[in-house]
Design an enzyme around this catalytic site. Structure first.
Site, PDB file in Angstrom:
ATOM      1  N   CYS A  46      52.717 -60.411  50.700  1.00  0.00           N
ATOM      2  CA  CYS A  46      51.469 -59.952  51.121  1.00  0.00           C
ATOM      3  C   CYS A  46      50.342 -59.801  50.308  1.00  0.00           C
ATOM      4  O   CYS A  46      49.234 -59.457  50.673  1.00  0.00           O
ATOM      5  CB  CYS A  46      51.836 -58.531  52.260  1.00  0.00           C
ATOM      6  SG  CYS A  46      53.358 -58.657  52.727  1.00  0.00           S
TER       7      CYS A  46
ATOM      8  N   HIS B 293      45.531 -58.836  59.083  1.00  0.00           N
ATOM      9  CA  HIS B 293      46.355 -58.864  57.930  1.00  0.00           C
ATOM     10  C   HIS B 293      47.120 -60.335  57.786  1.00  0.00           C
ATOM     11  O   HIS B 293      48.084 -60.638  57.978  1.00  0.00           O
ATOM     12  CB  HIS B 293      47.449 -57.941  57.703  1.00  0.00           C
ATOM     13  CG  HIS B 293      48.430 -57.948  56.587  1.00  0.00           C
ATOM     14  ND1 HIS B 293      47.831 -58.346  55.235  1.00  0.00           N
ATOM     15  CD2 HIS B 293      49.580 -57.287  56.387  1.00  0.00           C
ATOM     16  CE1 HIS B 293      48.672 -58.232  54.362  1.00  0.00           C
ATOM     17  NE2 HIS B 293      49.651 -57.397  55.025  1.00  0.00           N
TER      18      HIS B 293
END
Ligand SMILES: [Zn+2]
Lengths: 380, 132
Positions: free
Chosen positions: A80, A329
């Site tokens: 991420c 995200h």
């Protein structure tokens, strides 16, 4: 080193767009942000093109998407945290003198698959052989840290619901945000349990997106823009891939190390930062980030949030975009979104909640449970 | 994805016997095993079998499980501190999620951890059960 221009695609479930369409939209917006443009290389931040889409060679997808066939490039993967690390790699290509214009693109597609499939792909950010193979999801590993935090620092579950409420408030004013609805503490407390104590509204949503940042050397930046933003510091750090061997789960050394390096390079203290985008994939991630970056002592972030700190106009103002929680995200793209947003805050043209006369900004992005962290310091 | 027998076989000591590492320089113990000491960076480490009892430091009741684990939901993921202070991330079994608490005494047991598909290998590993 400077950021000459930025461009973003709204984070959403873009069922009608693949990698190239998302990248195309972000770069089209970037082209409206610069006077001219001739990148010599491309760096792509992405996590899951391989695990979900069987697509490697992603830099070539990007070059063809935006008419740059012939230019070299590569993908950077740090789960991420891929986007922030892609910015760091772009920085290095220019700092080395190899190139003087590098296009950094973050892109991720997540919405085509059922949640359980995305959950398994996200679990690849953890120690697969010793955590994910037992069925531990990424949310569950973060939930271990959240329960420990509440237990050790005597924070109530309700106290940790204040952050997502604030993020949705910010997101409601950001046209690029995936979630634009306002929520209450009660909404958070009643939302579905993902991995108790983590609930749905403690978690960043699943979405698709792309963001682009044009990095340039000092020599050429004035040809490209009248509002350059300086990249003043870059710091990277790591922690254990697994959680078991970490000496203290609530003191993520990757964030501490990356902060120290970035602050030192920029010649600043954390208290000088006006505005920052921090990584809040889960509420607990926000708390660990605030403390690891030195905006609060360890164990104090939740109290400062309850006291109303870190809102627009405070120093630092945090996640005016809505953060990962509300802006969204698209995992490997997030770090590039953050840099684009902080650049716009420093220029004063962010189209959502904004502060005036910000001089120093920070973008903090991490992969895994604060396993691989990058911090970028930007100055007007 | 089909997990190969070799991939499972080479993890057998860590996964079936709770074998961790010991640093030859600073003496610290750790799990899972690594080729270098996570604390001092020393490259000289040896394998060591860890105690099978400990207590729960933190836990999560996981309802949103990854693909392939639906029949195990909810999964109780736990951070466990063994009697010698070494920490392990594993799952708890043979216990109601509502009955788990921080400080609960647990011990290791060998169980199935993952059946990747109807045809592939069944992977075993250590889970923890309450001792009382
Ligand atoms: Zn050592």
């Amino acid at each position: 080193m400077y950021v000459a221009g930025v461009g973003m695609t709204k984070v959403d479930r873009h069922y009608d767009k693949g990698f190239q369409e998302l990248v195309y939209l972000a770069v089209k917006n970037l082209l409206n942000d610069v006077k001219e443009y001739s990148p010599q290389a491309i760096v792509v931040g992405n996590m899951m093109s391989s695990s979900l889409y069987q697509q490697d060679s992603l830099a070539a997808v990007v070059t063809d998407a935006v008419g740059l066939r012939g230019k070299g490039g590569f993908k950077v993967e740090a789960a991420c945290g891929s986007g922030g690390h892609a910015i760091a790699a772009g920085y290095a290509l220019i700092a080395s003198g190899l190139y003087d214009q590098v296009l950094v693109v973050g892109v991720e597609k997540m919405s085509d698959y059922p949640t359980s499939v995305v959950t398994l792909a996200l679990a690849q950010a953890s120690d697969f052989e010793h955590e994910a193979i037992y069925g531990a999801s990424f949310a569950a590993l973060n939930a271990l840290a959240m329960r420990l935090y509440m237990h050790k620092y005597e924070a109530k579950r309700e106290d940790l619901a204040l952050w997502p409420v604030r993020m949705h408030e910010h997101g409601s004013q950001n046209p690029y945000a995936q979630l634009r609805n306002r929520i209450t503490v009660e909404d958070v407390m009643k939302s579905a349990v993902i991995a108790d104590p983590i609930r749905l509204m403690d978690s960043a949503p699943i979405g698709d997106g792309a963001a682009a940042v044009l990095l340039t050397s000092e020599d050429v930046v004035r040809k490209l823009t009248d509002t350059p933003i300086q990249v003043a510091g870059v710091g990277l750090g790591s922690d254990g891939l697994d959680l078991a061997s970490r000496e203290d789960l609530l003191k993520p050394i990757s964030i501490v190390v990356a902060s120290e390096k970035a602050y030192k390079m920029a010649g600043i203290e954390p208290k000088q930062i006006d505005v920052a985008e921090i990584h809040d994939a889960f509420t607990i991630t926000a708390l660990l980030s605030i403390e690891g970056m030195g905006f609060a002592s360890f164990g104090e972030a939740w109290k400062l949030i309850r006291e109303g700190r870190f809102v627009a106009g405070d120093k630092p103002s945090l996640n005016l975009s809505g953060g990962l929680k509300a802006r969204g995200h698209p995992v490997g793209a997030t770090g590039v979104y953050q840099v684009a947003e902080v650049v716009m805050q420093l220029r004063g043209d962010f189209p959502g909640v904004k502060i005036s006369k910000a001089e120093i900004g920070a973008a903090m992005n991490t992969g895994g449970v604060a396993t691989l962290t990058s911090i970028i310091i930007l100055k007007r | 994805m089909k997990i190969s027998p070799a991939r499972v076989w080479r993890e057998k000591n860590a996964r079936y016997r709770l074998e961790g590492g010991r640093c030859k320089r600073c003496g610290k113990l750790f799990y899972p095993p690594k080729t270098a000491c996570p604390y001092c960076g020393c490259l000289e480490v040896e394998k060591t079998e860890l105690p099978k009892r400990g207590k729960v430091l933190s836990f999560a009741i996981e309802h949103g499980v990854p693909e392939g684990f639906r029949h195990q939901a909810p999964i109780i993921v736990a951070l466990i501190e063994l009697e010698n202070g070494v920490k392990v991330v594993s799952t708890l079994t043979d216990v109601n999620p509502e009955e788990v608490y921080i400080g609960m005494s647990v011990e290791a047991t060998l169980r199935r951890i993952w059946e990747e598909s109807d045809e592939g290998i069944i992977i075993y590993g250590i889970k923890f059960i309450p001792t009382e």
